[in-house]
Motif scaffolding. Structure first.
Motif, PDB file in Angstrom:
ATOM      1  N   UNK A 124     -24.146  24.215 -98.559  1.00 57.38           N
ATOM      2  CA  UNK A 124     -24.827  22.869 -97.775  1.00 57.38           C
ATOM      3  C   UNK A 124     -24.504  21.529 -98.410  1.00 57.38           C
ATOM      4  N   UNK A 125     -24.704  21.632 -99.869  1.00 57.06           N
ATOM      5  CA  UNK A 125     -24.425  20.540-100.779  1.00 57.06           C
ATOM      6  C   UNK A 125     -23.018  19.963-100.554  1.00 57.06           C
ATOM      7  N   UNK A 126     -22.096  20.857-100.234  1.00 62.79           N
ATOM      8  CA  UNK A 126     -20.588  20.539-100.084  1.00 62.79           C
ATOM      9  C   UNK A 126     -20.402  19.656 -98.876  1.00 62.79           C
ATOM     10  N   UNK A 127     -20.920  20.184 -97.672  1.00 66.95           N
ATOM     11  CA  UNK A 127     -21.061  19.321 -96.528  1.00 66.95           C
ATOM     12  C   UNK A 127     -21.765  18.058 -96.552  1.00 66.95           C
ATOM     13  N   UNK A 128     -23.063  17.975 -97.473  1.00 62.48           N
ATOM     14  CA  UNK A 128     -23.818  16.894 -97.684  1.00 62.48           C
ATOM     15  C   UNK A 128     -23.069  15.880 -98.396  1.00 62.48           C
ATOM     16  N   UNK A 129     -22.197  16.405 -99.475  1.00 61.37           N
ATOM     17  CA  UNK A 129     -21.199  15.424-100.281  1.00 61.37           C
ATOM     18  C   UNK A 129     -20.302  14.758 -99.258  1.00 61.37           C
ATOM     19  N   UNK A 136     -26.232  13.438-107.247  1.00 61.22           N
ATOM     20  CA  UNK A 136     -27.408  13.352-107.297  1.00 61.22           C
ATOM     21  C   UNK A 136     -28.299  13.455-106.064  1.00 61.22           C
ATOM     22  N   UNK A 137     -29.216  12.797-105.951  1.00 62.23           N
ATOM     23  CA  UNK A 137     -30.056  12.654-104.705  1.00 62.23           C
ATOM     24  C   UNK A 137     -29.453  12.143-103.224  1.00 62.23           C
ATOM     25  N   UNK A 138     -28.399  11.552-103.431  1.00 63.92           N
ATOM     26  CA  UNK A 138     -27.811  10.992-102.612  1.00 63.92           C
ATOM     27  C   UNK A 138     -27.606  11.955-101.349  1.00 63.92           C
ATOM     28  N   UNK A 139     -27.321  12.966-101.721  1.00 64.29           N
ATOM     29  CA  UNK A 139     -26.717  13.864-100.674  1.00 64.29           C
ATOM     30  C   UNK A 139     -28.034  14.521 -99.842  1.00 64.29           C
ATOM     31  N   UNK A 140     -29.103  14.165-100.210  1.00 65.10           N
ATOM     32  CA  UNK A 140     -30.474  14.634 -99.424  1.00 65.10           C
ATOM     33  C   UNK A 140     -30.971  13.324 -98.789  1.00 65.10           C
ATOM     34  N   UNK A 141     -30.387  12.189 -98.805  1.00 65.91           N
ATOM     35  CA  UNK A 141     -30.934  11.086 -98.244  1.00 65.91           C
ATOM     36  C   UNK A 141     -30.984  11.265 -96.401  1.00 65.91           C
ATOM     37  N   UNK A 142     -31.641  10.635 -95.653  1.00 67.91           N
ATOM     38  CA  UNK A 142     -31.843  10.550 -94.346  1.00 67.91           C
ATOM     39  C   UNK A 142     -30.533  10.439 -93.672  1.00 67.91           C
ATOM     40  N   UNK A 143     -30.058   9.321 -94.093  1.00 70.75           N
ATOM     41  CA  UNK A 143     -28.525   9.044 -93.230  1.00 70.75           C
ATOM     42  C   UNK A 143     -27.725  10.147 -93.358  1.00 70.75           C
ATOM     43  N   UNK A 144     -27.831  10.814 -94.524  1.00 64.24           N
ATOM     44  CA  UNK A 144     -26.747  12.022 -94.722  1.00 64.24           C
ATOM     45  C   UNK A 144     -27.238  13.112 -93.912  1.00 64.24           C
ATOM     46  N   UNK A 145     -28.346  13.564 -93.916  1.00 66.45           N
ATOM     47  CA  UNK A 145     -29.195  14.442 -93.049  1.00 66.45           C
ATOM     48  C   UNK A 145     -28.812  14.146 -91.360  1.00 66.45           C
ATOM     49  N   UNK A 146     -28.909  13.100 -91.061  1.00 67.55           N
ATOM     50  CA  UNK A 146     -28.735  12.671 -89.564  1.00 67.55           C
ATOM     51  C   UNK A 146     -27.365  13.010 -89.201  1.00 67.55           C
ATOM     52  N   UNK A 147     -26.273  12.671 -90.171  1.00 63.90           N
ATOM     53  CA  UNK A 147     -24.887  12.909 -89.663  1.00 63.90           C
ATOM     54  C   UNK A 147     -24.103  14.102 -90.030  1.00 63.90           C
ATOM     55  N   UNK A 148     -24.842  14.834 -91.188  1.00 67.26           N
ATOM     56  CA  UNK A 148     -24.098  15.978 -91.639  1.00 67.26           C
ATOM     57  C   UNK A 148     -23.691  17.066 -90.733  1.00 67.26           C
ATOM     58  N   UNK A 149     -24.348  17.408 -89.566  1.00 67.30           N
ATOM     59  CA  UNK A 149     -23.967  18.380 -88.443  1.00 67.30           C
ATOM     60  C   UNK A 149     -22.705  17.912 -88.032  1.00 67.30           C
ATOM     61  N   UNK A 150     -22.591  16.586 -87.619  1.00 62.04           N
ATOM     62  CA  UNK A 150     -21.487  16.016 -86.839  1.00 62.04           C
ATOM     63  C   UNK A 150     -20.206  16.323 -87.833  1.00 62.04           C
ATOM     64  N   UNK A 151     -20.529  15.658 -89.108  1.00 61.72           N
ATOM     65  CA  UNK A 151     -19.186  15.894 -90.326  1.00 61.72           C
ATOM     66  C   UNK A 151     -18.845  17.258 -90.311  1.00 61.72           C
TER      67      UNK A 151
END
Ligand code: DC
Length: 245
Positions: free
Chosen positions: A53-58, A104-119
């Motif tokens: 998940x960290x890879x897709x979040x990154x 770091x924690x950038x990958x856990x930010x809410x804008x990332x969580x909101x878009x990660x499924x689409x990406x």
């Protein structure tokens, strides 16, 4: 949590002999505790842990931070490939690096969580990640790998496959608590809405959707503590290794 000496001894003896190659996959929806369970299980069994998940979040953070249109698949994949995502295996759990810098924690930010499924639904990006994950296993052949497609697509011949599930409201509460620890307050009802939306997107995409592999052991973590889940999974791994000699 404090451990009694008896518990510690029992857990120390759970390390899998160093000459045994093994891949354990843990899949399941958001908020089932996969990352924490995978990290603790790997520690207990003496294995490495891969948070896919960290890879897709990154990849998602990179797309946002470079101002790339989420529909520009070609540019997203090109930029993510250029970032050469890596983990720093000297740390536990290993943090992810892009262009050799920790995200770091950038990958856990809410804008990332909101878009990660689409990406993460971009087929070319998934192919890139699957290749990378298999390469990581070649370099770390004693691995607990967690995500959505690890047992179904990436490692169909895994030694043991787990699928973690939990009541959606409990998953929402866990995620809200995780965010609260980082200083962000999201009401549980709102978190529940976001989690159900993400489940829907993750399980209906055409490439590598969230599915429970046929041969996976399903564990419902709704009423279980972290220790109980890890104990249960570690016991099942050893039972499987004993059975298969
Ligand atoms: O486990 P997580 O919440 O960090 O995962 C973030 C997103 O990444 C999740 O919404 C789906 C996607 N993901 C995926 O598509 N495939 C994986 N193997 C792991 C995560």
């Amino acid at each position: 949590m404090l451990q009694s000496p008896a518990t510690t001894n029992r857990r120390t003896s759970q390390v899998i002999p160093p000459d045994t190659p093994i891949i354990i996959t843990i899949d399941g929806p958001a908020g089932t505790g996969k990352s924490t369970v995978a990290t603790e299980l790997a520690r207990r069994l003496g294995l490495d842990v891969l948070d896919t998940g960290a890879m897709y979040r990154a990849a998602t953070a990179i797309a946002i931070d470079h101002g790339i249109d989420p529909d520009d698949h070609e540019r997203i994949v090109r930029t993510v490939a250029d970032a050469d995502l890596h983990f720093d295996w000297s740390k536990t759990p290993p943090p992810i690096l892009a262009w050799l810098r920790p995200m770091d924690d950038r990958i856990r930010d809410e804008d990332v969580s909101a878009l990660v499924s689409k990406i993460s639904a971009i087929p070319e990006l998934r192919r890139h990640m699957v290749r990378k994950q298999r390469l990581i296993f070649q370099q770390h052949p004693r691995l607990v790998s967690e995500g959505r497609d690890q047992g179904s697509v990436v490692f169909p011949d895994a030694t043991v496959k787990f699928y973690l599930d939990a009541d959606p409201r409990v998953r929402a509460r866990r995620r809200a608590e995780q965010l609260a620890r980082r200083g962000f307050v999201v009401p549980v009802d709102e978190m529940l809405r976001r989690i159900l939306e993400r489940d829907e997107q993750d399980s209906t995409r055409s490439d590598g959707p969230l599915v429970c592999p046929e041969d996976a052991i399903v564990v419902d973590t709704t009423d279980m503590t972290l220790d109980e889940v890890v104990d249960h999974l570690a016991g099942l791994v050893h039972a499987r290794l004993d059975r298969d000699g």
